[in-house]
Design a protein around this motif. Sequence first.
Motif, short mmCIF file in Angstrom:
data_model
loop_
_atom_site.label_atom_id
_atom_site.label_comp_id
_atom_site.label_asym_id
_atom_site.label_seq_id
_atom_site.Cartn_x
_atom_site.Cartn_y
_atom_site.Cartn_z
N ARG A 43 0.83 -1.26 0.06
CA ARG A 43 0.22 -0.06 0.06
C ARG A 43 0.65 1.14 0.11
NH1 ARG A 43 -5.41 0.92 2.10
NH2 ARG A 43 -5.26 -1.13 2.89
N ASP A 48 4.37 -0.19 -10.71
CA ASP A 48 3.48 -0.38 -11.88
C ASP A 48 3.40 -1.96 -12.29
OD1 ASP A 48 3.49 2.44 -12.37
OD2 ASP A 48 5.28 2.51 -13.59
N TRP A 120 -1.55 -4.22 -5.00
CA TRP A 120 -0.82 -2.96 -5.22
C TRP A 120 -0.06 -2.62 -6.44
CZ3 TRP A 120 -3.58 -1.04 -1.50
CH2 TRP A 120 -3.88 -1.80 -0.24
N ARG A 122 -0.12 -0.83 -10.13
CA ARG A 122 -0.53 0.50 -10.29
C ARG A 122 -0.66 0.41 -12.07
NH1 ARG A 122 3.14 4.23 -8.09
NH2 ARG A 122 4.51 3.35 -9.51
N LYS A 124 -1.93 2.72 -15.23
CA LYS A 124 -2.61 4.26 -15.71
C LYS A 124 -2.91 5.26 -14.31
CE LYS A 124 -4.34 2.90 -20.03
NZ LYS A 124 -5.90 2.57 -20.89
N GLY A 125 -2.20 5.25 -13.32
CA GLY A 125 -2.19 6.01 -12.17
C GLY A 125 -2.85 5.48 -11.02
N LYS A 126 -3.54 4.48 -11.48
CA LYS A 126 -4.67 4.08 -10.46
C LYS A 126 -3.99 2.63 -9.85
CE LYS A 126 -9.35 2.22 -9.65
NZ LYS A 126 -10.62 2.27 -10.15
N VAL A 127 -4.18 2.34 -8.50
CA VAL A 127 -3.79 1.47 -7.61
C VAL A 127 -4.70 0.37 -7.27
CG1 VAL A 127 -2.41 0.74 -5.53
CG2 VAL A 127 -1.81 2.93 -6.73
N TYR A 128 -4.45 -0.87 -7.46
CA TYR A 128 -5.42 -2.10 -7.39
C TYR A 128 -4.78 -3.05 -6.29
CZ TYR A 128 -7.22 -0.43 -11.78
OH TYR A 128 -7.91 0.40 -12.76
N ASN A 133 -10.78 -6.04 -7.96
CA ASN A 133 -11.04 -4.59 -8.09
C ASN A 133 -10.59 -3.95 -9.48
OD1 ASN A 133 -9.42 -4.32 -5.09
ND2 ASN A 133 -11.56 -4.12 -5.34
N THR A 134 -9.96 -4.97 -10.32
CA THR A 134 -9.71 -4.67 -11.90
C THR A 134 -10.91 -4.84 -12.60
OG1 THR A 134 -9.23 -6.90 -12.69
CG2 THR A 134 -7.56 -5.88 -11.27
#
Length: 298
Positions: A43, A48, A120, A122, A124-128, A133-134
């Motif tokens: 977290r 990436d 965790w 990343r 395109k700037g979003k963290v999963y 959650n994808t």
Amino acid sequence: MEATVPDLWMPGAERLPIGDVAPTDGGPAKAIAHITWDRNASRAKPQDLVPYANLRSYFAENASGRAVAPHLLWDPFTGQTAQFFPANSRSLSLKDGPGGTRTNRAGSVVIQVEALFFPWCRVKGKVYESLVNTPCEGWDKLCDWAASWGVADSWPMGRPTGFTGKRDEKIWSTRGGWFAHAHVPENDHTDPGSWPGFPADPKPPAGSSGTKQYETFPGTAWFIKGRRSPVVARMHDRLVAVGCDRYKSGTNKDTIGSGDVASYEAFQRKLGFTGSAATWPPGPASWSKLKVPKAPKG
């Protein structure tokens, strides 16, 4: 009418056969869920996602990668999929110790899927944090293809909800359906941590919060012939809805009778249960899959 022959290669997937095919051993059809977990992130320090092309080349072209290749590499962010073995061959993503079960071969098919993901990651700037959650693009097509080979829409050891191992040799040897890498004997991995629901699972009504409530399992002793309850009627409707209608009459559907027994046993077999595990009365695992709705309020 002739039976439809399923495709050895998943429709829409890139075909990258690497050779080294070998037969499976027969038994209940299985699919195994993995994640690539190619970076350790957190977290506090997300990283990436490794490019899909890197993993595609690793399994298709690198000797070390070919030695542990799955059937499918699946990118849940784009839906891209590459296939390295035909469905009727074993693949190589599971550890297989001497003696015991031949993990990569223990079914009529043992379709192994590596999802391009690590916690965790990343994109395109979003963290999963979790696979669920994808966007899970392409999951419906992948699941349907596995089902065409007899893989039931069920998790005999439970759908994964965390990185913990749960292994049961008897369930592994007698049941079909989806298994986490964390469920496979002779292996010590705890992935995938989570996995999307089956496309055929009931969806929340439009505009709802997604918190639809289902009847909790009432216990095996509750399921006695002659019991009358609105729950029995809703169970009847769900068994019909999932294609397991063995009823000879639609009357008295709120009362447990022989049609409920036959229909529920058909549902258990559809989930991949065999032998005594597929007989009446219902158990908690199959009941949770049937998703009998609670009575509406008001």
